[in-house]
Design a protein around this motif. Structure first.
Motif, PDB file in Angstrom:
ATOM      1  N   LEU A  57       0.824  -1.202   0.000  1.00 38.52           N
ATOM      2  CA  LEU A  57       0.000   0.000   0.000  1.00 38.52           C
ATOM      3  C   LEU A  57       0.859   1.252   0.000  1.00 38.52           C
ATOM      4  O   LEU A  57       0.599   2.210  -0.754  1.00 38.52           O
ATOM      5  CB  LEU A  57      -0.928  -0.012   1.223  1.00 38.52           C
ATOM      6  N   LEU A  58       1.908   1.277   0.798  1.00 41.28           N
ATOM      7  CA  LEU A  58       2.808   2.428   0.823  1.00 41.28           C
ATOM      8  C   LEU A  58       3.447   2.636  -0.546  1.00 41.28           C
ATOM      9  O   LEU A  58       3.548   3.768  -1.052  1.00 41.28           O
ATOM     10  CB  LEU A  58       3.889   2.218   1.876  1.00 41.28           C
ATOM     11  N   GLY A  59       3.885   1.559  -1.174  1.00 39.41           N
ATOM     12  CA  GLY A  59       4.483   1.669  -2.497  1.00 39.41           C
ATOM     13  C   GLY A  59       3.504   2.184  -3.526  1.00 39.41           C
ATOM     14  O   GLY A  59       3.874   2.973  -4.410  1.00 39.41           O
ATOM     15  N   LEU A 100      12.403  -2.112  -5.445  1.00 33.58           N
ATOM     16  CA  LEU A 100      11.719  -1.890  -6.717  1.00 33.58           C
ATOM     17  C   LEU A 100      10.619  -0.842  -6.573  1.00 33.58           C
ATOM     18  O   LEU A 100      10.305  -0.131  -7.540  1.00 33.58           O
ATOM     19  CB  LEU A 100      11.159  -3.206  -7.256  1.00 33.58           C
ATOM     20  N   ALA A 101      10.048  -0.724  -5.397  1.00 31.10           N
ATOM     21  CA  ALA A 101       9.100   0.377  -5.152  1.00 31.10           C
ATOM     22  C   ALA A 101       9.831   1.710  -5.251  1.00 31.10           C
ATOM     23  O   ALA A 101       9.284   2.693  -5.805  1.00 31.10           O
ATOM     24  CB  ALA A 101       8.453   0.207  -3.779  1.00 31.10           C
ATOM     25  N   LEU A 151      11.925  -5.630 -13.030  1.00 30.45           N
ATOM     26  CA  LEU A 151      10.542  -5.527 -12.569  1.00 30.45           C
ATOM     27  C   LEU A 151       9.692  -6.670 -13.116  1.00 30.45           C
ATOM     28  O   LEU A 151       8.922  -7.294 -12.386  1.00 30.45           O
ATOM     29  CB  LEU A 151       9.942  -4.190 -13.040  1.00 30.45           C
ATOM     30  N   SER A 152       9.837  -6.937 -14.404  1.00 27.93           N
ATOM     31  CA  SER A 152       8.997  -7.968 -15.007  1.00 27.93           C
ATOM     32  C   SER A 152       9.375  -9.364 -14.500  1.00 27.93           C
ATOM     33  O   SER A 152       8.513 -10.220 -14.305  1.00 27.93           O
ATOM     34  CB  SER A 152       9.087  -7.905 -16.530  1.00 27.93           C
ATOM     35  N   ILE A 153      10.683  -9.588 -14.282  1.00 23.75           N
ATOM     36  CA  ILE A 153      11.106 -10.890 -13.733  1.00 23.75           C
ATOM     37  C   ILE A 153      10.521 -11.076 -12.335  1.00 23.75           C
ATOM     38  O   ILE A 153       9.970 -12.139 -12.003  1.00 23.75           O
ATOM     39  CB  ILE A 153      12.639 -10.977 -13.689  1.00 23.75           C
ATOM     40  N   LEU A 425      15.344  -9.912  -2.803  1.00 21.92           N
ATOM     41  CA  LEU A 425      14.430  -9.049  -3.547  1.00 21.92           C
ATOM     42  C   LEU A 425      13.961  -7.868  -2.721  1.00 21.92           C
ATOM     43  O   LEU A 425      13.691  -6.786  -3.271  1.00 21.92           O
ATOM     44  CB  LEU A 425      13.227  -9.885  -4.021  1.00 21.92           C
ATOM     45  N   TYR A 426      13.850  -8.019  -1.424  1.00 21.15           N
ATOM     46  CA  TYR A 426      13.292  -6.969  -0.567  1.00 21.15           C
ATOM     47  C   TYR A 426      14.044  -5.654  -0.743  1.00 21.15           C
ATOM     48  O   TYR A 426      13.451  -4.622  -1.074  1.00 21.15           O
ATOM     49  CB  TYR A 426      13.330  -7.433   0.892  1.00 21.15           C
ATOM     50  N   ARG A 427      15.346  -5.670  -0.558  1.00 19.11           N
ATOM     51  CA  ARG A 427      16.109  -4.427  -0.707  1.00 19.11           C
ATOM     52  C   ARG A 427      17.144  -4.508  -1.832  1.00 19.11           C
ATOM     53  O   ARG A 427      17.955  -3.604  -1.982  1.00 19.11           O
ATOM     54  CB  ARG A 427      16.828  -4.078   0.607  1.00 19.11           C
TER      55      ARG A 427
END
Length: 996
Positions: A57-59, A100-101, A151-153, A425-427
């Motif tokens: 939601l934040l992103g 990614l956000a 992003l797509s991966i 993936l997170y950061r």
């Protein structure tokens, strides 16, 4: 103003959807950025399906806020509500990746890269990614384009459109496209350098293996060549400048962050070596200087960028060296040591959280698979994949790894890689540590589909898979068979007729044609069984050859394999479990007894793979099993057959353990103390014989009298049986005692007791392929002329009035072995004074014993037997030692409690401790007795039938020699040593027994 009840309802709804900060979520939903969609229930459901609804939601708020105008924001939100695939992909990424956000907030138009929906069978490859990077002309735009592709991966990954292996492959393809773009930028920046050289980039490690992480160093090696007409030195300098620039483009940090470091430290000489080499320089290094781990690293080498022809040439040139690496000295131990060093280097505080390098981690799977590839891939090209999972699948298909083990490793590896992916993936940071923070663990668990109790379920699944990896890594990575296969010469790892015939002749097989027929029968065809046999046989042939009769070993192996061919565990046991294969080879090639037993009970081969399988079982345990089998049988003959089945298996266990401990294997070094081997065999065979007699007695009583015999009945072991010194071919000396029960007529009791003895003897004498179990009753009062069974009172009366000194001597080794325990104890109490007469023996009795011994020496030695080589009756043999020890017991047992034992070696040690003979004399007698006993055991093991003299057949004699520790060609030394040892023993006997 919000109504409290309604606010509570909103809180509840947000909590139910997985939000951990409902207040913050309410604020974000109430903001102007999401005004157009906040009331749509679809949005809340989609957010609740993400790994971290609060983060998603934040992103989304940040992305909406970053749109350049209201029209763009409305387009984003309309697309979000109208298309579920896009909604799941965008929110899925925002809920799993803060990094990614951040990218989307900086590049608010890149969300459109997620609009296109690929079906589950349509995934981009290198060409598609190259198109996505085509407009990148500098490091900054390359980073932006790279993140857009990423992003797509990530979207396909978090939505389950791709599995973990496909995601890793896509990441490797994106890295390949990025390296190509970086090379193009570097070449464009220095056209004069580009004109001088051809440069190929070889991917190593996970990129080379098509299994890259989200954030990882990309390992590369550079190879260069001069273009036509260019000087090689200048071409190498130019290629080095281009390579260095390419590395900086990918590795350096800009306002858009970094892509990933390009690491060239796997090149020859590592950091100390030149960055770029020619093909010839690479080849020279790997031929002369490369270490084992460098060939392991090359297993994943793959050309990815630059000059494709030069890259392929590099792989083709070095591939043969990779598949010869396993032939290097200490190859397998070197790889194993390297893995241990990696584990030892992990800080203790991180060991349990280390997902990649720690015990039970990803590296355990990868190292095990790579080691198996390098050992078996020399002869099997199907194993030569750079992908861990593809290689694991090929190993299972080829029979090198069990299918169940491979499936478990595959599942565990996928789960651990998925954890690693989601953590990174997170950061978008390079880490392999499982987080400790509760919120991070919750997000990680939810990202893997664990929604009920994410943290608890995650920890449980992680520990389960880690434990499986650790167990299977130990099983596969330290498999003894691996080192043996690795030591085979080139071409021996796969059987071919010509090569096999030559090798069979060289190894000493007498009949290579017959051996080839066995090999063909075992290993031909495309079945999984044949594939496993093709892995086992080259090693087994060498182990069989390390024996006196390789042909017999191979024939025995074929027979066992034919008998157990449809049993799924058999070949798996030999391939996977400890030293089972080597143990079986030693047993099958050591003589006839053990293979014959195994043919009758082939399932007993499982004992060879069990750590405790070679340990003898105690009398109580054996008797319980035998009596239980007898109780289930239908009739006395079936009952005794069941008892024979237990005896057959346990004789094999004892013989196998004896052979393996005598010869020694890598897992079981040869027993240094021959006396320990003799004692172990004597106790095991004696206990087994006692259990078999107990079962036979129970079968007879059950059939003839039901629950209870009208007379108490016991069996007393005599001779070597009572002394716990039975050999494989020994008869069981016994006497039978009975005592009528209260109220039973003595005649009726005697009739029942005699019937029991007769039936026991009949049942035990039923023809069988098993080694015979003959009971000998000649040591009873009056010998062959006396009744087979007497009452306790009759024995007492006889011994009181008529006993001879030889009978007192025989009773020294009396011990109850079956039947009524109380009656057995009372018999032992009754004979105590006969065995150990007060004040010892008189001179007349001593002279009588000496006379009997001299008579036996002259009359009982078989005609034609060499008195210097007869293990039982010959000079310094068993009889000499035993009569000497027994004379000491009869003379001094009344005063020395240590002498009151039925065991020869114990009594000898007690006599030495009591000062009745010197330490040196005791050692001489003990050595001779142990050697003579081992000779008799060896003859039975080798020939399959009992004997007291060395075999006349050369091959059989060589096999006896091998059992006794004498290598090929040393049979003469064996005979010389036997004569010397027994001659010394006879000298001691002359002094102690005959009085000098």
């Amino acid at each position: 103003m919000t109504v409290p009840g309604r606010r509570s309802s909103a809180f509840t709804r947000l909590l139910r959807h997985g939000f951990t900060d409902p207040s913050g979520a309410e604020r974000h939903l109430a903001g102007p950025q999401l005004a157009a969609v906040r009331s749509n229930p679809v949005l809340l459901d989609a957010l609740g399906a993400t790994a971290d609804p609060d983060l998603a939601l934040l992103g989304l708020v940040r992305l909406a806020e970053a749109q350049p105008d209201e029209e763009q924001r409305r387009m984003l939100l309309d697309t979000l509500l109208s298309g579920k695939p896009f909604r799941d992909r965008l929110l899925g990424v925002l809920g799993a990746s803060e990094a990614l956000a951040d990218h989307l907030a900086r590049h608010p138009g890149d969300w459109q890269a997620l609009v296109t929906y690929e079906a589950s069978d349509l995934h981009p490859g290198v060409e598609e990614f190259e198109r996505g990077l085509a407009h990148a002309t500098d490091p900054v735009t390359l980073r932006v384009a790279y993140r857009r592709c990423l992003l797509s991966i990530a979207a396909r990954d978090v939505c389950g459109t791709t599995d973990v292996a496909e995601t890793a492959a896509e990441l490797a393809d994106l890295a390949t496209a990025t390296l190509r773009a970086a090379v193009a930028i570097a070449r464009a920046a220095a056209p004069e350098d580009a004109a001088l050289c051809r440069l190929a980039v070889i991917a190593m490690g996970k990129c080379g293996g098509h299994e890259l992480n989200y954030v990882s160093d990309v390992d590369v090696i550079f190879v260069a060549a001069a273009v036509d007409g260019a000087e090689e030195g200048k071409a190498l300098q130019a290629a080095t400048r281009i390579a260095s620039h390419m590395m900086r483009i990918c590795s350096e940090t800009t306002v858009e962050g970094t892509i990933w470091p390009v690491d060239a430290n796997l090149r020859p000489e590592g950091r100390n070596g030149p960055l770029v080499r020619t093909m010839a320089s690479h080849l020279a290094y790997y031929q002369r200087w490369a270490k084992t781990w460098e060939f392991q690293a090359l297993l994943k080498a793959r050309p990815v960028a630059g000059d494709p022809e030069l890259g392929e040439e590099y792989i083709e040139t070095l591939a043969p060296l990779v598949w010869q690496a396993a032939e290097r000295d200490n190859f397998v131990p070197d790889v194993q040591k390297m893995r241990r060093r990696v584990v030892d280097s992990i800080p203790q505080a991180e060991l349990e959280r280390e997902l990649k390098l720690g015990p039970g981690g990803l590296r355990d799977v990868e190292f095990a698979v790579q080691l198996l590839q390098l050992v078996h891939g020399r002869g099997d090209a199907s194993l030569r994949s750079g992908s861990t999972l593809e290689a694991l699948n090929a190993l299972a298909a080829g029979g090198y790894v069990g299918r169940a083990d491979a499936a478990q490793l595959d599942e565990a590896y996928r789960f651990l890689r998925a954890m690693e992916h989601r953590i990174q993936l997170y950061r978008l940071r390079r880490t392999h540590l499982v987080p400790e923070d509760e919120a991070d663990l919750r997000r990680l668990g939810r990202s893997l589909g664990l929604r009920t109790e994410p943290v608890t379920e995650l920890n449980k699944a992680w520990r389960k898979h880690s434990s499986a990896v650790r167990r299977l890594h130990e099983k596969l990575f330290y498999r003894p068979l691996l080192d043996a296969v690795a030591q085979l010469a080139p071409g021996e790892t796969r059987l071919s007729t010509d090569a096999a015939r030559e090798r069979l002749v060289a190894l000493g097989y007498n009949d290579p044609s017959a051996a080839l027929r066995h090999l063909e029968a075992l290993a031909s065809g495309v079945s999984r069984k044949a594939a496993i046999q093709r892995t086992l046989l080259p090693v087994l042939l060498g182990w069989f050859a390390d024996s006196a009769d390789p042909d017999a070993g191979l024939l025995g192996f074929r027979k066992v394999s034919d008998a157990l061919g449809k049993t799924p565990w058999y070949l798996r046991l030999l391939r996977d479990e400890g030293a089972a294969a080597e143990n079986l080879a030693r047993v099958l090639s050591a003589g006839r007894l053990a293979p014959d037993l195994l043919m009758r009970a082939p399932e007993a081969v499982a004992l060879l793979g069990d750590e405790r399988g070679l340990e003898p079982r105690g009398r109580v345990q054996l008797e319980q099993e035998v009596l239980a089998a007898v109780g289930r049988a239908d009739g006395a003959e079936m009952a005794v057959a069941a008892a024979r089945g237990v005896r057959r298996r346990e004789l094999f266990r004892t013989a196998a353990a004896d052979l393996i401990r005598s010869y020694g294997t890598e897992e079981h070094p040869a027993e240094a103390d021959p006396g320990a081997l003799v004692d172990r065999v004597g106790s095991a065979v004696s206990d087994l014989t006692a259990a078999t007699l107990a079962g036979t007695l129970r079968a007879v009583v059950q059939q003839g009298w039901g629950a209870e015999l009208p007379t108490r009945f016991t069996v007393i072991g005599m001779g070597r049986f009572g002394g716990h010194e039975l050999g494989y071919g020994s008869d069981a000396d016994v006497i039978f005692v009975h005592e009528p029960r209260e109220g039973v007529d003595e005649h009726e009791a005697a009739k029942a007791a005699n019937a029991v003895v007769s039936e026991m003897r009949r049942l035990l004498e039923i023809p069988s392929q098993d080694p015979p179990l003959l009971i000998d009753t000649d040591l009873r009062p009056e010998g062959k002329n006396g009744p087979l069974v007497r009452t306790l009172k009759s024995y007492e009366a006889y011994y009181r009035r008529w006993s001879h000194v030889w009978e007192s001597q025989a009773l020294l080794r009396a011990e109850p072995v079956a039947g009524d325990e109380d009656l057995g104890r009372r018999f032992m109490d009754m004979i105590a004074t006969l065995r150990y007469p007060a004040e010892g023996l008189g001179d007349d009795a001593v002279r009588e014993i000496r006379r009997l011994k001299a008579r036996m020496e002259s009359e009982r030695l078989p005609r034609g037997a060499d008195p210097n080589l007869h293990a039982k009756l010959g000079r310094g043999g068993l009889s000499d030692v035993e009569w000497t020890v027994q004379l000491l017991q009869l003379r001094h047992g009344w005063a020395e409690p240590g002498l009151r034992t039925t065991r020869t070696r114990e009594a000898l040690a007690a006599a030495r401790s009591a000062g009745l003979l010197s330490t040196e004399d005791a050692a001489v007698l003990d050595e001779a007795w142990v050697l003579a006993t081992r000779v008799r055991n060896a003859v039975m093991l080798v020939r399959g039938r009992a004997g007291d003299t060395f075999p006349s057949d050369g091959r059989e004699l060589a096999a006896v020699g091998r059992y006794l520790g004498y290598g090929a060609g040393l049979v003469g030394d064996l005979l010389d040593d036997y004569r010397r040892i027994t001659r010394r023993a006879r000298g001691v006997v002359e002094e102690l027994f005959y009085g000098g």
